[in-house]
Design an enzyme around this catalytic site. Structure first.
Site, PDB file in Angstrom:
ATOM      1  N   LYS A 189       1.162   4.584 -11.138  1.00 53.09           N
ATOM      2  CA  LYS A 189      -0.046   3.850 -10.778  1.00 53.09           C
ATOM      3  C   LYS A 189      -0.608   3.076 -11.972  1.00 53.09           C
ATOM      4  O   LYS A 189      -1.188   1.998 -11.803  1.00 53.09           O
ATOM      5  CB  LYS A 189      -1.091   4.793 -10.201  1.00 53.09           C
ATOM      6  CG  LYS A 189      -0.673   5.433  -8.873  1.00 53.09           C
ATOM      7  CD  LYS A 189      -0.352   4.388  -7.816  1.00 53.09           C
ATOM      8  CE  LYS A 189      -0.092   5.002  -6.458  1.00 53.09           C
ATOM      9  NZ  LYS A 189       0.189   4.008  -5.403  1.00 53.09           N
ATOM     10  N   SER A 233      -4.456   3.521  -8.302  1.00 57.67           N
ATOM     11  CA  SER A 233      -5.194   4.781  -8.173  1.00 57.67           C
ATOM     12  C   SER A 233      -6.035   4.981  -9.419  1.00 57.67           C
ATOM     13  O   SER A 233      -5.713   4.449 -10.486  1.00 57.67           O
ATOM     14  CB  SER A 233      -4.218   5.956  -8.031  1.00 57.67           C
ATOM     15  OG  SER A 233      -4.879   7.203  -8.129  1.00 57.67           O
ATOM     16  N   ALA A 246       1.830   7.820 -13.997  1.00 64.52           N
ATOM     17  CA  ALA A 246       2.529   6.743 -14.696  1.00 64.52           C
ATOM     18  C   ALA A 246       2.815   5.574 -13.759  1.00 64.52           C
ATOM     19  O   ALA A 246       2.678   4.402 -14.145  1.00 64.52           O
ATOM     20  CB  ALA A 246       3.832   7.275 -15.297  1.00 64.52           C
ATOM     21  N   TYR A 287       3.374  10.293 -10.804  1.00 60.59           N
ATOM     22  CA  TYR A 287       2.439   9.519  -9.981  1.00 60.59           C
ATOM     23  C   TYR A 287       1.470   8.745 -10.875  1.00 60.59           C
ATOM     24  O   TYR A 287       1.229   7.548 -10.667  1.00 60.59           O
ATOM     25  CB  TYR A 287       1.678  10.456  -9.055  1.00 60.59           C
ATOM     26  CG  TYR A 287       0.655   9.777  -8.175  1.00 60.59           C
ATOM     27  CD1 TYR A 287       1.037   9.146  -6.996  1.00 60.59           C
ATOM     28  CD2 TYR A 287      -0.702   9.777  -8.505  1.00 60.59           C
ATOM     29  CE1 TYR A 287       0.110   8.526  -6.174  1.00 60.59           C
ATOM     30  CE2 TYR A 287      -1.633   9.156  -7.694  1.00 60.59           C
ATOM     31  CZ  TYR A 287      -1.225   8.542  -6.532  1.00 60.59           C
ATOM     32  OH  TYR A 287      -2.151   7.927  -5.729  1.00 60.59           O
ATOM     33  N   ASN A 342       0.797  -1.221   0.000  1.00 58.92           N
ATOM     34  CA  ASN A 342       0.000   0.000   0.000  1.00 58.92           C
ATOM     35  C   ASN A 342       0.833   1.277   0.000  1.00 58.92           C
ATOM     36  O   ASN A 342       0.348   2.336  -0.395  1.00 58.92           O
ATOM     37  CB  ASN A 342      -0.913  -0.019   1.242  1.00 58.92           C
ATOM     38  CG  ASN A 342      -1.543   1.318   1.507  1.00 58.92           C
ATOM     39  OD1 ASN A 342      -2.396   1.784   0.758  1.00 58.92           O
ATOM     40  ND2 ASN A 342      -1.109   1.980   2.580  1.00 58.92           N
TER      41      ASN A 342
END
Length: 249
Positions: A142, A125, A140, A138, A72
């Site tokens: 996810k 996400s 890319a 970010y 996570n």
């Protein structure tokens, strides 16, 4: 007690989604080792292969095995444009957000296979589905996680180890705190999440419940899947109801 007798590792467990999930898994009967750089049971850099491997080995030695790994931990990198984020920022975001879950799969899966199966979950996400929900690195990172769990599921064929992702929408966590604080300061808190059909942001416990489902035997036939938990945000491309001569209820 859906996780009774299960042994779980959760990274990013010091706050937000990770902490809520650790608490919920324990309520459901699991032995949980929470890992983070701060505020968790064990200190671990989730983007370091050495740290992840050592964490897994420690848990297996201490508790006798591993059934669940929730990868996570993640970082946002802010909302700088592609013209503002440099090589160093890209490398760090990809290291934590994408390489971290890859190392979790690599080192957790063999132990799970020995126990007859298990569940690996990674936090992706809605930013990984399309643009508009995060900075370029970010987003890319996810998107890579979403495809990583598909690859992981295929490469673990026959092991009974399931690999899935969760794609949260706007959730109030430390990562998004600046968004909530800015909205509250402007008296516009009610506008947070207004673009999704539920017209609100989500809470960490709502993602924790999705993780519980994927970790449990209730999801025994769910594999290589990215479960979207976003209030319906990604169910449509943006459009204006009034422009089409329609109004909301």
């Amino acid at each position: 007690m859906r996780l009774e007798g299960k042994i779980a590792i959760i990274t990013g467990a010091g706050s937000g989604i990770g902490k809520a999930t650790a608490d919920l898994f324990r309520q459901e009967g699991a032995t949980v080792v929470g890992a983070d750089l701060h505020g968790a049971d064990t200190r671990c850099d989730a983007g370091s292969e050495a740290d992840v491997a050592a964490l897994i080995d420690e848990v297996v030695t201490r508790h006798g095995g591993l059934d669940i790994f929730f990868a996570n931990a993640g970082i946002s990198g802010g909302l700088d444009s592609i013209f503002e984020q440099d090589e160093k920022a890209w490398a760090e975001i990809l290291r934590v957000n994408t390489i971290g879950p890859a190392m979790a799969i690599k080192h957790a899966a063999p132990h799970m296979k020995e126990r007859g199966g298990g569940s690996i979950i990674a936090t992706a996400s809605v930013a990984g589905l399309r643009s508009g929900a995060g900075g370029p690195a970010y987003t890319a990172s996810k998107a890579a996680v979403i495809n990583l769990v598909k690859v992981g599921a295929q490469q673990l064929t026959g092991s009974n180890v399931r690999v899935n992702a969760i794609c949260p929408g706007l959730i109030e966590t430390g990562m998004t705190q600046f968004v909530y604080e800015r909205a509250r300061a402007k008296g516009k808190e009610d506008r947070l999440g207004h673009l999704n059909p539920l017209q609100r942001g989500g809470e960490p416990i709502e993602i924790a419940r999705a993780a519980l489902f994927l970790a449990s035997d209730e999801a025994s036939y769910v594999n290589g899947h990215a479960l979207v938990v976003d209030g319906g945000l990604s169910s449509s491309h943006p459009f204006n109801l009034q422009a089409y001569g329609r109004t909301a209820i």
